[in-house]
Motif scaffolding. Structure first.
Motif, PDB file in Angstrom:
ATOM      1  N   UNK A 100       0.837  -1.207   0.000  1.00  0.00           N
ATOM      2  CA  UNK A 100       0.000   0.000   0.000  1.00  0.00           C
ATOM      3  C   UNK A 100       0.866   1.249   0.000  1.00  0.00           C
ATOM      4  N   UNK A 101       1.942   1.215   0.777  1.00  0.00           N
ATOM      5  CA  UNK A 101       2.794   2.396   0.891  1.00  0.00           C
ATOM      6  C   UNK A 101       3.446   2.753  -0.443  1.00  0.00           C
ATOM      7  N   UNK A 102       4.049   1.766  -1.130  1.00  0.00           N
ATOM      8  CA  UNK A 102       4.734   2.086  -2.384  1.00  0.00           C
ATOM      9  C   UNK A 102       3.732   2.518  -3.458  1.00  0.00           C
ATOM     10  N   UNK A 103       2.525   1.954  -3.427  1.00  0.00           N
ATOM     11  CA  UNK A 103       1.516   2.367  -4.404  1.00  0.00           C
ATOM     12  C   UNK A 103       1.018   3.782  -4.107  1.00  0.00           C
ATOM     13  N   UNK A 104       0.862   4.095  -2.836  1.00  0.00           N
ATOM     14  CA  UNK A 104       0.466   5.461  -2.464  1.00  0.00           C
ATOM     15  C   UNK A 104       1.557   6.462  -2.844  1.00  0.00           C
ATOM     16  N   UNK A 105       2.819   6.043  -2.667  1.00  0.00           N
ATOM     17  CA  UNK A 105       3.941   6.904  -3.060  1.00  0.00           C
ATOM     18  C   UNK A 105       3.928   7.139  -4.567  1.00  0.00           C
ATOM     19  N   UNK A 106       3.556   6.108  -5.310  1.00  0.00           N
ATOM     20  CA  UNK A 106       3.487   6.247  -6.765  1.00  0.00           C
ATOM     21  C   UNK A 106       2.393   7.229  -7.157  1.00  0.00           C
ATOM     22  N   UNK A 107       1.263   7.168  -6.459  1.00  0.00           N
ATOM     23  CA  UNK A 107       0.177   8.111  -6.749  1.00  0.00           C
ATOM     24  C   UNK A 107       0.603   9.549  -6.447  1.00  0.00           C
ATOM     25  N   UNK A 108       1.555   9.717  -5.519  1.00  0.00           N
ATOM     26  CA  UNK A 108       2.036  11.057  -5.190  1.00  0.00           C
ATOM     27  C   UNK A 108       2.828  11.678  -6.342  1.00  0.00           C
ATOM     28  N   UNK A 109       3.300  10.840  -7.284  1.00  0.00           N
ATOM     29  CA  UNK A 109       3.974  11.373  -8.468  1.00  0.00           C
ATOM     30  C   UNK A 109       3.022  12.311  -9.216  1.00  0.00           C
ATOM     31  N   UNK A 110       1.768  11.894  -9.327  1.00  0.00           N
ATOM     32  CA  UNK A 110       0.765  12.736 -10.001  1.00  0.00           C
ATOM     33  C   UNK A 110       0.576  14.045  -9.249  1.00  0.00           C
ATOM     34  N   UNK A 111       0.549  13.973  -7.925  1.00  0.00           N
ATOM     35  CA  UNK A 111       0.383  15.186  -7.114  1.00  0.00           C
ATOM     36  C   UNK A 111       1.556  16.130  -7.329  1.00  0.00           C
ATOM     37  N   UNK A 231      10.835  20.931  -3.571  1.00  0.00           N
ATOM     38  CA  UNK A 231      10.215  19.717  -4.117  1.00  0.00           C
ATOM     39  C   UNK A 231      10.806  18.459  -3.502  1.00  0.00           C
ATOM     40  N   UNK A 232      12.102  18.462  -3.259  1.00  0.00           N
ATOM     41  CA  UNK A 232      12.755  17.308  -2.632  1.00  0.00           C
ATOM     42  C   UNK A 232      12.263  17.095  -1.208  1.00  0.00           C
ATOM     43  N   UNK A 233      11.992  18.187  -0.497  1.00  0.00           N
ATOM     44  CA  UNK A 233      11.493  18.072   0.877  1.00  0.00           C
ATOM     45  C   UNK A 233      10.057  17.563   0.906  1.00  0.00           C
ATOM     46  N   UNK A 234       9.299  17.856  -0.144  1.00  0.00           N
ATOM     47  CA  UNK A 234       7.911  17.400  -0.199  1.00  0.00           C
ATOM     48  C   UNK A 234       7.807  15.917  -0.535  1.00  0.00           C
ATOM     49  N   UNK A 238      11.946  11.864  -4.360  1.00  0.00           N
ATOM     50  CA  UNK A 238      12.035  12.774  -5.505  1.00  0.00           C
ATOM     51  C   UNK A 238      13.055  12.287  -6.537  1.00  0.00           C
ATOM     52  N   UNK A 239      14.198  11.800  -6.093  1.00  0.00           N
ATOM     53  CA  UNK A 239      15.226  11.325  -7.033  1.00  0.00           C
ATOM     54  C   UNK A 239      14.687  10.215  -7.933  1.00  0.00           C
ATOM     55  N   UNK A 240      13.852   9.348  -7.372  1.00  0.00           N
ATOM     56  CA  UNK A 240      13.256   8.269  -8.162  1.00  0.00           C
ATOM     57  C   UNK A 240      12.124   8.772  -9.046  1.00  0.00           C
ATOM     58  N   UNK A 241      11.378   9.747  -8.542  1.00  0.00           N
ATOM     59  CA  UNK A 241      10.167  10.187  -9.230  1.00  0.00           C
ATOM     60  C   UNK A 241      10.397  11.329 -10.215  1.00  0.00           C
ATOM     61  N   UNK A 242      11.481  12.083 -10.045  1.00  0.00           N
ATOM     62  CA  UNK A 242      11.648  13.338 -10.790  1.00  0.00           C
ATOM     63  C   UNK A 242      11.671  13.155 -12.304  1.00  0.00           C
ATOM     64  N   UNK A 243      12.268  12.066 -12.766  1.00  0.00           N
ATOM     65  CA  UNK A 243      12.349  11.850 -14.216  1.00  0.00           C
ATOM     66  C   UNK A 243      10.959  11.704 -14.834  1.00  0.00           C
ATOM     67  N   UNK A 244      10.084  10.958 -14.165  1.00  0.00           N
ATOM     68  CA  UNK A 244       8.723  10.782 -14.669  1.00  0.00           C
ATOM     69  C   UNK A 244       7.928  12.077 -14.547  1.00  0.00           C
ATOM     70  N   UNK A 245       8.107  12.795 -13.436  1.00  0.00           N
ATOM     71  CA  UNK A 245       7.413  14.076 -13.257  1.00  0.00           C
ATOM     72  C   UNK A 245       7.821  15.050 -14.361  1.00  0.00           C
ATOM     73  N   UNK A 246       9.108  15.091 -14.654  1.00  0.00           N
ATOM     74  CA  UNK A 246       9.624  15.954 -15.721  1.00  0.00           C
ATOM     75  C   UNK A 246       8.981  15.594 -17.058  1.00  0.00           C
TER      76      UNK A 246
END
Length: 382
Positions: A100-111, A231-234, A238-246
């Motif tokens: 649940x945690x990793x999936x919720x973290x993935x949903x935070x990419x959209x946020x 953004x990193x503090x939020x 972030x290091x894992x997600x930033x490429x997809x967010x970009x």
């Protein structure tokens, strides 16, 4: 999404080991000398019983039962079984939480992606305030012929109801973080040569508007230390997600030349399907992990599994789960994806190691009929 399955399995493994150590602490307490007792405390015997209880606990964790040649007395097995029951309950609960945690973290990419778009609009609002200001700083005059606020792309973002709803739905509000917005505008944008040159011209083409917004996204928001630190503090990942967010932000802004072409990029083509994929992959590795260990034992006869990096072991097992249970995914696609995960998240040599193991195992298991691929462009090895 494969990365998320690996992350959940890795966290689950660490949690299980922590639960085992807690179990050993409980065994220590169970066989500790009773300092308040008037009876003789046989410390050597208690130490032996403690050792037998730990061995018995490990047998229960590994096999779910006590081996026939285990000679531990009933007092020891009783304690080990009680500790194992507690270990099992906690570990099963932890596994569910990890997924649940990793999936919720993935949903935070959209946020975070929506937050980045929102920040661009906030910077545009700062530009509007700056341009409307009648007082001009004589020591640092700034051109006001145009600004980010007059950019066509920004206007499309501001007028899009879907984006505004997403900002509200995800609770994105800059009122408590205006210092970040103002500092980004003053220290980054107003000192940026491309933005200064843009502001000197009164009119701009659609292409110039698009180039400026892309520049602000890539070179300011995602590179300057002020917005980047925020953004990193939020987002701890972030290091894992930033490429997809970009990627999501670039694609969305490219579509914003007009209201008719604008489209808010989705996190995935089908999030529910991807979510189910991660959950299924995780479940298979948990249920069939022992069988995968046997495959690896045969393949790595000169290696002890304990010597293999834990991340590598989890990556290989997750790849095996996909190779065996997802017949529509080509073998090469699976192997290449997990090689990349190994390169990014494990040791420098892990990519080659994972590649070598999976190449050999995939052929061996296909020949044995364990891996069966079918579908368009695939061979059904019956």
């Amino acid at each position: 999404m494969r990365t998320k399955a690996v992350q959940a399995l890795y966290a689950s493994q660490l949690s299980a080991e922590a639960n085992r150590l807690l179990g050993i602490d409980q065994i220590d307490l169970a066989f500790a000398p009773d300092l308040n007792s008037m009876e003789y405390q046989d410390r050597p015997k208690l130490t032996r019983m403690k050792g037998m209880a730990v061995v018995t606990l490990d047998e229960l964790i590994k096999d779910g039962k006590i081996s026939l040649d285990n000679e531990a007395p009933s007092e020891v097995t009783k304690v080990s079984k009680r500790v194992f029951e507690a270990y099992n309950r906690q570990t099963i609960g932890d596994r569910e939480k990890m997924v649940r945690r990793v999936l919720n973290e993935t949903e935070l990419i959209h946020v975070d992606f929506v937050r980045v778009l929102s920040l661009i609009m906030e910077l545009a609002y700062q530009a509007q305030i700056d341009r409307q200001r009648t007082y001009e700083d004589p020591d640092a005059p700034f051109p006001k012929e145009s600004g980010l606020d007059s950019n066509r792309v920004i206007e499309v973002l501001k007028q899009n109801e879907g984006l505004q709803e997403e900002i509200i739905r995800n609770g994105i509000n800059w009122s408590n973080d205006m210092a970040v917005v103002r500092k980004t505008y003053k220290e980054a944008m107003k000192k940026d040569e491309k933005y200064i040159a843009y502001c000197k011209e009164k009119t701009h083409t659609e292409e110039e508007d698009q180039l400026l917004v892309q520049h602000i996204l890539r070179q300011i928001i995602l590179k300057h230390e002020v917005p980047l630190n925020f953004l990193e503090q939020r987002d701890l990942y972030w290091d894992d997600h930033s490429e997809l967010i970009r990627s999501l932000a670039i694609k969305t802004l490219k579509s914003a030349d007009s209201a008719e072409t604008f489209q808010l990029s989705p996190l995935t083509k089908d999030w529910e399907e991807d979510r189910a994929f991660v959950e299924e992959l995780f479940k298979i590795v948990i249920e069939e992990g022992d069988q995968y260990d046997r495959y690896l034992d045969e393949q790595l006869k000169n290696w002890e599994l304990e010597r293999i990096a834990l991340v590598d072991l989890i990556i290989i097992k997750t790849a095996l789960a996909e190779l065996i249970h997802f017949p529509g995914i080509p073998v090469k696609v699976t192997i290449n994806e997990f090689i990349e995960i190994a390169k990014r998240y494990s040791t420098p040599k892990s990519g080659k190691f994972v590649n070598g193991v999976l190449d050999v195992l995939s052929v061996k298991l296909a020949n044995e009929g364990i891996i069966r691929k079918s579908g368009r462009g695939l061979i059904d090895n019956k």
